[in-house]
Design an enzyme around this catalytic site. Structure first.
Site, PDB file in Angstrom:
ATOM      1  CG  HIS A 161      -4.164  57.901  50.351  1.00  0.00           C
ATOM      2  ND1 HIS A 161      -3.138  57.543  51.054  1.00  0.00           N
ATOM      3  CD2 HIS A 161      -3.444  59.139  49.650  1.00  0.00           C
ATOM      4  CE1 HIS A 161      -2.043  58.402  50.945  1.00  0.00           C
ATOM      5  NE2 HIS A 161      -2.372  59.245  50.214  1.00  0.00           N
TER       6      HIS A 161
ATOM      7  CD  GLN B 123      -8.796  70.875  57.066  1.00  0.00           C
ATOM      8  OE1 GLN B 123      -9.697  70.920  56.253  1.00  0.00           O
ATOM      9  NE2 GLN B 123      -8.045  72.000  57.520  1.00  0.00           N
TER      10      GLN B 123
ATOM     11  CG  ASP C   3      -1.171  67.406  52.327  1.00  0.00           C
ATOM     12  OD1 ASP C   3      -0.099  67.510  53.219  1.00  0.00           O
ATOM     13  OD2 ASP C   3      -1.400  66.240  52.355  1.00  0.00           O
TER      14      ASP C   3
ATOM     15  CD  GLN D  63      -1.999  69.009  48.109  1.00  0.00           C
ATOM     16  OE1 GLN D  63      -0.800  68.871  47.896  1.00  0.00           O
ATOM     17  NE2 GLN D  63      -2.786  68.138  48.561  1.00  0.00           N
TER      18      GLN D  63
ATOM     19  NE  ARG E 222       7.925  62.975  52.580  1.00  0.00           N
ATOM     20  CZ  ARG E 222       7.257  63.728  51.534  1.00  0.00           C
ATOM     21  NH1 ARG E 222       5.981  64.203  52.119  1.00  0.00           N
ATOM     22  NH2 ARG E 222       7.843  64.039  50.490  1.00  0.00           N
TER      23      ARG E 222
END
Length: 287
Positions: free
Chosen positions: A34, A145, A147, A150, A184
């Site tokens: 992030h 990248q 995801d 998405q 996660r």
């Protein structure tokens, strides 16, 4: 750094920002991936808006919405240190008030892979991202990248609905053993954590076959699956070899760029990853 919780306040603040704006949408529990998006936005634009919102629309019944990791004070400290100007942290009721009933479905590219495993997931993603684009009015929005499906879904939505912005895709940030950073990952036990690096090893095996001249999608899938099946803790969901732009699953050899993507369960978390072929891993040559 301004922390804003309401749509009305975000609109007021956005109206006062002169120049270009980079938007980094997140669900919080931030990691270095992030922050790499924030750094790219900071380098490219006059202002950076980040959002932290665990979007209930993209979680199916029985998924980990209630347990999804959250640490807002830590996230805000990280974003302030990274030079973010505005953080939007709405409550679910702010984004989806009573009688809310408008949703966005991106039909074809949301099918298969994550769309098969989580049928309502991309409807939730497209809906919340469209709302954030409308509210923040960014010059550029930044996504990772990792995801990949998405990203393709969001780019299709941007083209189809003529959103006046650019989509920037930044490389996947990885641990030393290749495991892609993910919020996660915190669910992995000490015993599971090193085993999860088999995702990277499986992609590497397929990429090695590709580099040696293999173009048969079945052979590339087989190379990745052989590595995954050798790890007893990996409960494989899928291994996909698709056209990198359209996400059409490939069955015959092609010279077109390919997206190798995979997902597997390791105890509690379900982890996903991808690799572009022929592009080498961790370059700016994203989707």
């Amino acid at each position: 750094m301004q922390v804003i919780e309401t749509i009305a306040a975000l609109r007021r603040v956005r109206a006062g920002l002169a120049g270009t704006v980079g938007l980094v949408p997140t669900m919080g529990y931030l990691h270095a991936g992030h922050l790499a998006l924030v750094a790219a936005a900071r380098a490219d634009h006059d202002h950076v808006i980040a959002t932290i919102f665990v979007n209930p629309l993209q979680f199916a019944a029985g998924e980990d919405l209630a347990a999804y990791p959250r640490d807002l004070p830590r996230d805000l400290a990280l974003l302030a240190a990274a030079g973010v100007d505005v953080v939007f942290t709405p409550a679910p009721a702010e984004m989806y008030p009573p009688r809310y009933q408008t949703y966005i479905t991106v039909a074809e590219v949301s099918q298969g892979r994550e769309g098969r495993a989580r049928p309502e997931h991309f409807r939730g993603v497209a809906t919340v991202v469209a709302r954030l684009f409308n509210l923040a009015q960014p010059t550029t929005a930044y996504f990772g990248q990792k995801d990949a499906q998405q990203v393709v879904v969001i780019r299709q939505m941007v083209r189809d609905l003529h959103f006046p912005l650019e989509i920037a895709v930044c490389p996947t940030v990885r641990e030393a053993d290749g495991l892609a950073l993910s919020s996660r990952n915190v669910y992995l036990t000490p015993a599971e954590r090193p085993r999860a690096a088999v995702l990277y090893a499986a992609m590497q095996a397929a990429a090695d076959h590709y580099a040696a001249g293999e173009r048969d999608p079945a052979a590339l899938r087989g190379a990745a699956l052989a590595v995954l099946h050798a790890e007893p803790l990996a409960q494989v969901d899928y291994v996909s070899v698709a056209d990198a732009r359209t996400l059409d699953e490939q069955t015959t050899p092609t010279a077109a760029p390919l997206l190798l993507s995979l997902a597997a369960q390791f105890g509690r978390p379900r982890l996903l990853d991808n690799w572009l072929l022929p592009a080498p891993l961790n370059t700016r040559a994203g989707l």
